[in-house]
Design an enzyme around this catalytic site. Structure first.
Site, short mmCIF file in Angstrom:
data_model
loop_
_atom_site.label_atom_id
_atom_site.label_comp_id
_atom_site.label_asym_id
_atom_site.label_seq_id
_atom_site.Cartn_x
_atom_site.Cartn_y
_atom_site.Cartn_z
CG ASP A 123 -0.84 6.93 45.49
OD1 ASP A 123 -1.57 6.89 43.68
OD2 ASP A 123 -1.56 5.30 45.55
CB SER A 163 2.19 -4.98 44.14
OG SER A 163 3.14 -4.23 45.28
ZN LIG Z 1 -3.20 3.27 42.46
#
Ligand SMILES: [Zn+2]
Length: 342
Positions: free
Chosen positions: A95, A253
């Site tokens: 990431d 989220s």
């Molecule tokens: Zn991110």
């Protein structure tokens, strides 16, 4: 199956584009969270992606070693060994790598992939993210283009970010919700196409921002505008007929299901799930500890219960809960029951 080959990874992304669904990309930090993610994908019959941030990779290496590249490599090796036993296809992805962390984090992993390819194997990671969102756009794109041309011969994809994801993830803070820079523009996306092309210089994934913010926030604080992604596709279709962006949704989220579905409709093929996965895992641990506190702890001169404080007791619950959350994500994103292997 083993970790997805380069061809299988492209097929995973292209089928998602063509089929109007998205792959869940679950952030993991340990062997347990990785097991939970793989189990969730298997339970959903969904191809998927697991990813590690720099902080997760450092954590995975252990505090005494404290080496993010080594931690990422260790988790990836673990996944390469165990993924053989899970039915769907799994891809691995580091990431956010900010410009100042790219050499320390990504460079050693790319070298390891090159070594594996030389030996006739497949890359360690199937894609890498360069997060140049803190830089002026031209600088961001200039660096991204050089990385794209470096990764393309290896068959490894680059994920780039245009616009800025808000909120905080892993100690990296973006702007607060509601700010203008959280929304990318068609002009910025066309500038990106000028520099990165639409595949002729190497395939890439695009984290175009549409108000997304890392973390979960109070209702009403985050205003997603998935129509920005549609405007980007329209601009691209005018500039280069037949081309389509493959978008990444960061900070899913806590988002409304309707916004997630709209984003996927407009070309999101990878939806990152970090905060909700963390919560699902820890919620199960808390539940175990709070309902078994007199077994987990040695209370009032007691000896506790080994079966309650054995890390496997709460670890199993946490793995199960994370797997369930991952399977739920795959259902919502439309990838459940879809594998390039079946
Ligand atoms: Zn991110």
């Amino acid at each position: 199956m083993p970790i997805a080959t380069r061809e299988q990874y492209l097929a995973m992304l292209d089928r998602a584009s063509a089929g109007g669904y998205a792959l869940a990309a679950i952030n993991v930090t340990s062997s347990e969270t990785l097991n939970g993610a793989m189990r969730g994908f298997a339970e959903a019959g969904a191809d998927g992606i697991v990813q590690v941030t720099t902080g997760a990779a450092r954590f995975a290496s252990g505090a005494a070693v404290d080496d993010m590249a080594l931690g990422a490599r260790a988790l990836a090796e673990y996944a390469h060994v165990l993924a053989e036993r899970y039915p769907p296809a799994l891809a691995l992805h580091p990431d956010h790598a900010p410009p100042e962390g790219f050499d320390a984090f990504v460079r050693p992993l790319v070298e390891e992939s090159a070594r594996r390819l030389d030996a006739g194997g497949e890359p360690l990671f199937q894609s890498h993210m360069f997060d140049g969102s803190t830089l002026p756009l031209d600088e961001n794109l200039r660096i991204a283009a050089s990385l794209q041309r470096e990764l393309a011969p290896l068959g490894v994809l680059l994920e780039v970010e245009v616009g800025v994801v808000g909120g905080e993830e892993d100690g990296i803070a973006g702007p607060a919700a509601g700010r203008e820079e959280l929304y990318t523009t068609p002009a910025d996306l066309l500038r990106l196409v000028d520099v990165l092309g639409t595949g002729e210089h190497g395939r890439y994934l695009l984290a175009a921002t549409f108000g997304n913010v890392h973390g979960v926030h109070a209702p009403g604080r985050v205003r997603l505008r998935p129509e920005i992604l549609a405007a980007g596709q329209d601009a691209l279709a005018s500039a280069r007929p037949g081309s389509r962006f493959q978008y990444v949704f960061h900070g899913s989220s806590g988002s409304a299901e309707a916004d997630i579905r709209a984003a996927i409709r407009h070309g999101v093929v990878k939806v990152n799930v970090d905060t909700d996965a963390q919560y699902a895992f820890t919620r199960a641990v808390a539940d175990h500890v709070l309902t078994n506190y007199d077994g987990v702890l040695r209370v009032d001169g007691g000896v506790g219960r080994k079966a309650a404080y054995d890390p496997r007791a709460w670890g199993r619950e946490a793995e199960r809960a994370l797997a369930a959350r991952v399977a739920e994500a795959a259902q919502l994103f439309g990838s459940a029951g879809r594998s390039v292997l079946s």
